[in-house]
Design an enzyme around this catalytic site. Structure first.
Site, PDB file in Angstrom:
ATOM      1  N   GLU A  49       0.854  -1.182   0.000  1.00 36.47           N
ATOM      2  CA  GLU A  49       0.000   0.000   0.000  1.00 36.47           C
ATOM      3  C   GLU A  49       0.894   1.237   0.000  1.00 36.47           C
ATOM      4  OE1 GLU A  49      -2.819  -0.004   3.180  1.00 36.47           O
ATOM      5  OE2 GLU A  49      -4.042  -1.587   2.286  1.00 36.47           O
ATOM      6  N   ASP A  60      -5.253   9.638   9.521  1.00 36.30           N
ATOM      7  CA  ASP A  60      -3.868   9.254   9.805  1.00 36.30           C
ATOM      8  C   ASP A  60      -3.458   9.700  11.199  1.00 36.30           C
ATOM      9  OD1 ASP A  60      -3.820   8.316   7.255  1.00 36.30           O
ATOM     10  OD2 ASP A  60      -2.617   9.945   6.425  1.00 36.30           O
TER      11      ASP A  60
END
EC number: 4.2.1.20
Length: 275
Positions: A49, A60
């Protein structure tokens, strides 16, 4: 059959679990990133990824958010990230690459142009964190026309209606978020995750890969008992903390070596499950 689907079919035949590292495109330097991707494959990555740097990454945690800041500071745009993937493809035509990012940079480029660039660069999957499955049908179809899978997230708090939509539109694999919160969050309840994964498997034939909270071989193996693959991001990315695109090549190489040591640990732990 897409490259992601083919990889999972091969792994299933070998009774192996997928190891999927996450790294931020261009972190810490775009000049070293292609080598990083190749090294990840050499040290056991079944697919990778690749994060697309974005200035407002709401899902995040601090480790990955800082990686995005480093990448942006080094000049890595979505276009450059795709150019890096294309460069990787010159030597590796088999390892699936999944882009993970946010909708805004894609909309700036334009859906059609973005999909065309993904196809041209050799991208295999796209995970857009903030694109709801109910609004993704047209995007999914256009990606599928180029043999690109649209990956979706499921979490412990996903509502039944959204869960059903994910099952309808998702391809390649389902990314199950093991923890409430952001990437790099703390405690991992492997039994609860296992129960959730088993429940999801009753609803879909897609492989289930688990991310968030996997830090070492022990936690990877614990999750690997239930899931088809594990996704490891923050634990790898944190090795680049304090570096930048202006750092010495030796310092970047040292950090990269630490990442590969962790990759070896994760790979060995997962392989031990089928030994």
């Amino acid at each position: 059959m897409t490259r992601i689907e083919s990889t999972f079919e091969t792994l299933k035949a070998q009774n192996k679990k997928a190891l999927i590292p996450y790294v931020m495109a261009g972190d810490p330097s775009p000049n070293s990133f292609v080598d990083l991707l190749h090294d990840l494959v050499k040290h056991g990555a079944d697919m990778i990824e690749v994060g697309l740097p974005f200035s407002d990454p709401m899902a995040d945690g601090p480790t990955v958010a800082l990686a995005g800041e480093r990448a942006l500071a080094g000049g890595t745009s979505t276009h450059q990230a795709l150019a890096i993937v294309k460069k990787f493809r010159e030597q590796d035509s088999s390892t699936p690459i999944i882009l993970m990012g946010y909708l805004n940079p894609i909309e700036i480029i334009g859906y059609e142009a973005f999909i065309a660039l993904c196809h041209e660069s050799g991208v295999d999957g796209v995970l857009v964190v903030d694109l709801p499955p109910a609004e993704s049908g047209n995007f999914v179809e256009r990606l599928a026309a180029h043999d690109i899978n649209k990956i979706f997230l499921l979490s412990p708090t996903t509502l039944p209606e959204r869960r059903k939509q994910v099952m309808t539109h998702c391809g390649g694999y389902i990314y199950y978020v093991s923890l409430k919160g952001v990437t790099g969050s703390a405690s991992l309840d492997t039994q609860a995750v296992g129960e959730q994964v088993q429940a999801i498997k009753q609803e879909t034939n897609l492989p289930i890969c688990v991310g968030f909270g996997i830090r070492d071989g022990q936690s990877a193996a614990a999750i690997g008992q239930y899931a088809d693959g594990v996704i490891v991001g923050s634990e790898l990315v944190k090795n680049f903390s304090g570096l930048s695109h202006t750092s010495r090549a030796e310092d970047i190489a040292t950090a990269q070596a630490s990442i590969m040591t962790k990759m070896d640990e994760l790979r060995q732990a997962l392989d031990a499950l089928s030994a």
